[in-house]
Design an enzyme around this catalytic site. Structure first.
Site, PDB file in Angstrom:
ATOM      1  N   GLY A  58       0.807  -1.289  -0.018  1.00 14.71           N
ATOM      2  CA  GLY A  58      -0.123   0.098  -0.016  1.00 14.71           C
ATOM      3  C   GLY A  58       0.819   1.384  -0.041  1.00 14.71           C
ATOM      4  O   GLY A  58       0.304   2.634  -0.002  1.00 14.71           O
ATOM      5  N   CYS A  59       2.091   1.226   0.017  1.00 17.15           N
ATOM      6  CA  CYS A  59       3.154   2.362   0.078  1.00 17.15           C
ATOM      7  C   CYS A  59       3.390   2.663  -1.436  1.00 17.15           C
ATOM      8  O   CYS A  59       3.803   1.849  -2.293  1.00 17.15           O
ATOM      9  CB  CYS A  59       4.317   2.284   0.882  1.00 17.15           C
ATOM     10  N   SER A  60       3.255   3.789  -1.802  1.00 19.10           N
ATOM     11  CA  SER A  60       3.558   4.338  -3.062  1.00 19.10           C
ATOM     12  C   SER A  60       5.188   4.314  -3.181  1.00 19.10           C
ATOM     13  O   SER A  60       5.467   3.730  -4.519  1.00 19.10           O
ATOM     14  CB  SER A  60       3.376   5.967  -3.518  1.00 19.10           C
TER      15      SER A  60
END
Length: 138
Positions: free
Chosen positions: A46-48
């Protein structure tokens, strides 16, 4: 590693770009994470940017210790904030801790773009899940 209270005290005196500078500095201060630990298993979803969090062996006393890293400087600083909130604390304490609440004074959602902070809840969940497993085993 600096305590979250010490970081907040400095953060509150800064504005705008100076806060970015502090986050970058915090990221540089993270304990080095060996590349061999940067695997799909330690990747936070979920982290860019890419973020890895790895729980290391505890001291036998039930304290948590994490290695963490990111390939983006500001994100790495945010990672450092999360780790500062829980580093070397008892697993039982972290399992019950409101980590998001501890980070609330930094107002990250308003200070940074949403793509920089979207993975923070996932990172907090990962840390708390690990703490809960250790607390139950202990």
């Amino acid at each position: 590693m600096r305590s979250l209270d010490d970081i907040l005290e400095e953060y509150e005196f800064l504005e705008g770009d100076e806060r970015y500078g502090l986050l970058i500095e915090l990221g540089r201060e993270l304990e080095p994470m060996p590349d061999a630990l940067k695997t799909d298993a330690t990747l936070v979803r979920g982290c860019s940017a890419s973020v890895w969090v790895y729980p290391t062996d505890t001291d036998g006393e039930g304290s948590l210790h994490f290695l963490a890293d990111s390939n983006a400087a500001i994100t790495k600083g945010i990672v450092s904030l999360v780790i500062s909130a829980v580093q070397d604390k008892p697993a039982s304490e972290v399992a019950e801790m409101d980590v998001a609440g501890a980070l609330a004074p930094f107002d990250l959602k308003n200070q940074l773009s949403s793509n920089r902070t979207q993975g923070v809840p996932n990172m907090i969940a990962l840390v708390k899940e690990h703490a809960a497993r250790l607390a139950e085993a202990g």
